[in-house]
Design an enzyme around this catalytic site. Structure first.
Site, short mmCIF file in Angstrom:
data_model
loop_
_atom_site.label_atom_id
_atom_site.label_comp_id
_atom_site.label_asym_id
_atom_site.label_seq_id
_atom_site.Cartn_x
_atom_site.Cartn_y
_atom_site.Cartn_z
N MET A 33 -4.47 -22.18 -28.45
CA MET A 33 -3.11 -22.57 -28.05
C MET A 33 -2.83 -22.07 -26.64
O MET A 33 -1.68 -21.94 -26.24
CB MET A 33 -2.09 -22.03 -29.05
CG MET A 33 -2.32 -22.59 -30.46
SD MET A 33 -0.86 -22.61 -31.49
CE MET A 33 -0.45 -20.89 -31.56
N HIS A 44 -10.14 -15.00 -26.62
CA HIS A 44 -10.52 -16.42 -26.48
C HIS A 44 -11.79 -16.55 -25.65
O HIS A 44 -12.67 -17.36 -25.95
CB HIS A 44 -9.41 -17.20 -25.75
CG HIS A 44 -8.10 -17.24 -26.45
ND1 HIS A 44 -6.99 -16.59 -25.97
CD2 HIS A 44 -7.71 -17.86 -27.59
CE1 HIS A 44 -5.96 -16.81 -26.78
NE2 HIS A 44 -6.37 -17.57 -27.77
O1 PAF Z 1 -5.82 -19.82 -33.77
C1 PAF Z 1 -5.16 -20.59 -33.04
O2 PAF Z 1 -4.97 -20.36 -31.85
C2 PAF Z 1 -4.54 -21.84 -33.67
O3 PAF Z 1 -4.13 -21.61 -34.97
C3 PAF Z 1 -5.48 -23.06 -33.60
C4 PAF Z 1 -6.73 -22.83 -34.43
C5 PAF Z 1 -5.85 -23.34 -32.16
C6 PAF Z 1 -4.77 -24.29 -34.17
O4 PAF Z 1 -3.62 -24.60 -33.45
#
Ligand code: PAF
Length: 290
Positions: free
Chosen positions: A30, A37
Site C-alpha cells: 500500500m 517492504h
Molecule cells: O499488507 C499490505 O500492505 C496489504 O494488506 C496488501 C497485501 C498490499 C493488500 O492491500
C-alpha cells in the site's frame, strides 16, 4: 523502471513477460515504503525477473472508523526508491481502475478471516483477499511476496491461492525490525516520541516468550499471562489480543507441540500495531523466531 497506472497496460506487460517465459514476481504493497517492504522487493529480485511492485491503498480493507483517509501516500518517493533498487514495474492504479463503478464482487476465506485481526477489524480480510485476488488476476505472478509481520494475512492469502488454483506461489519473508525491536510498519509514522518508546513492549514481550520457552516453559496459559502482564503494565498501551494459535488452522493451542504463532495486537496511543513470533518444534525443543 516503468510506472503503470492502468489495468489494461499492466495486463499487457505481464502477459508479454509470461510469453517470454520469464519468472514474474509481485510484491503487493500500500506504499509508504520502508525497509520491510524493500526486503520483500530484494527477495523478489533474487527469485524473479521481472519484478512488479503494486502500490494501492485499498479502501475495502479499512473499516469506517479506520485510517484510510490519513494513511500515508508517498507515491513519488516510493517510485524513486523502487527505481533506485532496479525494480522493473510499479503498478499504481487509481481506485476506479481496481473498483470501477458497479463493482460488486468480494472474496472471503471462510474460517480464517473472522478471528484475531478479523474479529477486531470486521471485513478487513475480505477487503485484503478481494484486492489480492484482483492483483493476482491482473499480473498473474509466478511468485508473490508478503511479510510475516502480517502472519494471519499471509496464511489467508496462501489458503485462497491454493483453494482457487491461482498458480501463484506465496513467499513469506522475515519481519524487519528497528534496532530496539519494533517491527517496521507504515503506521509507525503515527507514533509520538513517547508512543514510539512504549511500542517496543510488543517486541519485548515476544522476547520474553522466547526466553521462557528456552528455559523449558511449555504451558501456553503461563506464556500468555506473562505477555499480557508486560503489555498491560506499559503506560499508554492497551492490549487488543494476545493468542497462541496453530500456524495452519489459527485455532488456539493450549500446549506447545506443532508449529504455532504468538499473535499480538495492541493500541499504542491511538495507533494500532500488530506483531508476532513463530514457534517451531526442533527436536526436544522449540525455535522461536521473532
Ligand atoms: O499488507 C499490505 O500492505 C496489504 O494488506 C496488501 C497485501 C498490499 C493488500 O492491500
Amino acid at each position: 523502471m516503468e510506472l503503470i497506472h492502468t489495468v489494461a497496460w499492466m495486463k499487457q506487460v505481464a502477459a508479454d513477460a509470461r510469453r517470454s517465459d520469464r519468472l514474474l514476481g509481485l510484491v503487493p504493497t500500500m506504499g509508504a515504503l520502508h525497509e520491510g517492504h524493500l526486503s520483500l522487493v530484494r527477495e523478489a529480485q533474487r527469485q524473479c525477473s521481472p519484478v512488479v511492485v503494486s502500490i494501492f491503498v485499498n479502501p475495502k480493507q479499512f473499516g469506517p472508523s479506520e485510517d484510510f483517509q490519513k494513511y500515508p501516500r508517498t507515491l513519488e518517493a516510493d517510485a524513486a526508491t523502487l527505481d533506485n533498487l532496479g525494480v522493473d514495474y510499479v503498478f499504481a492504479p487509481p481506485p476506479e481502475e481496481i473498483y470501477p463503478p458497479g463493482f460488486r464482487t468480494a472474496v472471503t476465506v471462510e474460517g480464517l478471516s473472522d478471528r484475531l485481526e478479523g474479529r477486531s477489524r470486521p471485513g478487513h480480510f475480505r477487503g485484503v483477499t478481494t484486492v489480492v485476488l484482483k492483483l493476482f488476476e491482473i499480473v498473474q505472478p509466478r511468485f508473490a511476496f508478503f511479510g510475516r509481520k502480517d502472519a494471519q494475512q499471509a496464511r489467508i492469502i496462501r489458503q485462497m491461492t491454493g483453494d482457487l488454483d491461482l498458480g501463484t506461489e506465496i513467499v513469506v519473508c522475515p519481519i524487519v525490525r528497528e534496532p530496539d525491536g519494533l517491527a517496521l510498519s507504515s503506521r509507525n509514522a503515527y507514533l509520538s516520541a513517547s508512543d514510539r518508546r512504549a511500542a517496543t513492549v510488543l517486541y519485548r514481550s515476544l522476547a520474553g516468550v522466547r526466553r521462557e520457552i528456552a528455559a523449558g516453559e511449555r504451558d501456553v496459559v503461563h506464556l500468555l499471562a506473562s505477555v499480557r502482564k508486560m503489555i498491560e503494565a506499559e503506560p499508554g498501551v492497551s492490549l487488543d489480543y494476545a493468542e497462541v494459535v496453530d500456524a495452519d488452522s489459527l485455532d488456539p493451542v493450549i500446549a506447545l507441540r506443532k508449529t504455532c504463532c504468538v499473535l499480538l495486537a495492541a493500541r499504542v496511543g491511538s495507533t494500532r500495531l500488530i506483531d508476532n513470533a513463530l514457534i517451531e518444534p526442533a527436536g526436544d525443543s522449540f525455535n522461536v523466531t521473532i
